[in-house]
Design an enzyme around this catalytic site. Structure first.
Site, PDB file in Angstrom:
ATOM      1  N   CYS A   1      -7.292 -40.703   1.758  1.00  0.00           N
ATOM      2  CA  CYS A   1      -8.439 -40.437   2.637  1.00  0.00           C
ATOM      3  C   CYS A   1      -9.493 -39.549   1.978  1.00  0.00           C
ATOM      4  O   CYS A   1     -10.635 -39.524   2.424  1.00  0.00           O
ATOM      5  CB  CYS A   1      -7.976 -39.774   3.925  1.00  0.00           C
ATOM      6  SG  CYS A   1      -6.890 -40.802   4.917  1.00  0.00           S
TER       7      CYS A   1
ATOM      8  N   CYS B   1      -8.321 -33.975   5.667  1.00  0.00           N
ATOM      9  CA  CYS B   1      -6.883 -34.038   5.476  1.00  0.00           C
ATOM     10  C   CYS B   1      -6.576 -35.348   4.756  1.00  0.00           C
ATOM     11  O   CYS B   1      -7.375 -36.288   4.790  1.00  0.00           O
ATOM     12  CB  CYS B   1      -6.145 -33.964   6.809  1.00  0.00           C
ATOM     13  SG  CYS B   1      -6.346 -35.418   7.880  1.00  0.00           S
TER      14      CYS B   1
ATOM     15  N   GLY C   1      -3.354 -38.175   3.780  1.00  0.00           N
ATOM     16  CA  GLY C   1      -1.988 -38.625   3.957  1.00  0.00           C
ATOM     17  C   GLY C   1      -1.108 -38.245   2.774  1.00  0.00           C
ATOM     18  O   GLY C   1      -1.576 -38.150   1.641  1.00  0.00           O
TER      19      GLY C   1
ATOM     20  N   HIS D   1     -13.588 -44.056  10.341  1.00  0.00           N
ATOM     21  CA  HIS D   1     -12.919 -43.500   9.162  1.00  0.00           C
ATOM     22  C   HIS D   1     -12.507 -44.624   8.207  1.00  0.00           C
ATOM     23  O   HIS D   1     -11.328 -44.977   8.131  1.00  0.00           O
ATOM     24  CB  HIS D   1     -11.707 -42.679   9.626  1.00  0.00           C
ATOM     25  CG  HIS D   1     -10.918 -42.045   8.538  1.00  0.00           C
ATOM     26  ND1 HIS D   1     -11.399 -41.830   7.260  1.00  0.00           N
ATOM     27  CD2 HIS D   1      -9.633 -41.570   8.539  1.00  0.00           C
ATOM     28  CE1 HIS D   1     -10.463 -41.254   6.534  1.00  0.00           C
ATOM     29  NE2 HIS D   1      -9.383 -41.088   7.279  1.00  0.00           N
TER      30      HIS D   1
END
Length: 395
Positions: A92, A382, A384, A352
């Site tokens: 991400c 953040c 993953g 996103h």
């Protein structure tokens, strides 16, 4: 060796499409090429041969975005074949990682002009089939979706590390006692802020619609959603007692974003005033199942490197993977004024598209600082599998 200042001259993005929506017919390499071309066209004084490198983030890379999508974007955008391209993957955080790597190259003198961005088409992410251990197996074979999350997990990974992203958000909600109503209220605010920003034309200067596609605004914004509508949604990951729903989580999306980065010499060649200057960045790791809290320490470290603190921030783009995750981070930053966070809406409303989101956030901060005329901004995500990434900009 002296460290050079790095400036963001421009930042563009596509409208963010919903899963299976308006942009689902567009290949990810074409989305990437579109924003690269738009950047070049918006800076006519810059000779495209002066672009030293193109960095692009891409989280999946299993479909039409394979074979170094950054280089494909260069070629499809019609840039000179002398312009190279490299694709980076920090899940991400990939788009923001691309910006950081491009900025680092410029700061060290390895480049003077660079393009950095990210792309993802979650609609077009393929199913993949593992190669069998022997030829022509007699039994059935399993296809794995590459749209989101774990696949083909290594059995040596501890089970608590490989929970779903949604379960990870539930764990953050447990840790900070973040209830369903609080998450829904956060999601509602995201939609309202995004809708208001679009209505005021605040995105007009950075969004470049894809030609031939009828999409001029982010597709997942729900102007008419309400507390009552959000409350009706069922928990997505814990049927009994869960708090994370489709309404308070970011959706699956398609889109691309790109930024033009330069040093002092490159800035003169563009003939433009920069939007912002890159000040500092930081990356950190955390327990994989608590990935949602990854930005907590990354943000603190980035601010410390920049010689700034939370009171200096005029805007802060924090990726809203889940309302629980964003609220968990905010709970660990009591010094932060929540009013400066995602003033034009966040990923719950905007979307996103994994590899593009970090570049979208960096571009949003740069445009907001330019509109304000001065200040310090921060972009953070953040990631993953337990990481956090943050970038500090100033004007």
């Amino acid at each position: 060796m002296s460290i050079r200042d790095v400036y963001i001259v421009d930042a563009v993005r596509t409208p963010i499409g919903k899963f299976g929506g308006a942009l689902s017919s567009v290949r990810p390499d074409d989305l990437a090429a579109h924003v690269v071309r738009a950047l070049v066209d918006r800076t006519p004084d810059l000779d495209p041969t002066r672009v030293d490198d193109v960095y692009f983030g891409d989280a999946n890379g299993a479909g039409e975005d394979n074979r170094d999508v950054a280089r494909m974007a260069v070629l499809l955008a019609g840039l000179p074949t002398s312009v190279p391209g490299v694709t980076v993957n920090r899940l991400c955080g990939s788009g923001l990682e691309a910006v950081i790597q491009a900025a680092r190259a410029i700061a060290l003198g390895d480049a003077s002009v660079a393009i950095a961005g990210g792309v993802e088409s979650m609609s077009r992410a393929p199913w993949v089939l593992q190669k069998p251990e022997r030829a022509f197996p007699a039994g059935h074979q399993q296809l794995h979706s590459t749209t989101l999350g774990w696949r083909m997990t290594n059995p040596r990974m501890p089970a608590e590390w490989t929970v779903s992203l949604g379960e990870g958000a539930e764990l953050v909600a447990d840790k900070h006692a973040i209830g369903r109503e609080q998450q829904d209220a956060f999601a509602l605010a995201s939609h309202r802020k995004a809708a208001e920003a679009w209505a005021k034309g605040l995105y007009d200067g950075e969004v470049v619609p894809y030609e031939g596609v009828e999409l001029v605004r982010d597709e997942c914004i729900r102007d008419s959603t309400s507390p009552e509508a959000l409350a009706k949604l069922k928990p997505s990951f814990r049927p009994d007692g869960g708090t994370v729903t489709a309404g308070n989580a970011s959706p699956l999306n398609d889109g691309a974003a790109a930024l033009l980065l330069v040093d002092e010499a490159g800035l003169r060649e563009t003939g433009r005033e920069p939007l912002a200057r890159i000040r500092a960045s930081a990356v950190t790791g955390i327990e994989p199942q608590l990935f949602g809290l990854g930005p907590v320490e990354a943000v603190r470290r980035a601010l410390d490197k920049a010689g700034r603190d939370f009171s200096d921030l005029t805007t802060f783009e924090l990726n809203e993977a889940f309302a629980a995750q964003a609220l968990g981070c905010l709970a660990e930053w009591p010094e932060l004024d929540p009013a400066v966070v995602n003033p034009r809406g966040g990923a719950i409303a905007i979307g996103h598209p994994l590899g593009a989101s970090g570049a979208r956030l960096a571009g949003a901060v740069a445009h907001q600082l330019a509109a304000a005329g001065s200040g310090t901004g921060l972009a953070a995500l953040c990631i993953g599998v337990g990481q956090g990434l943050a970038l500090v900009l100033e004007r």
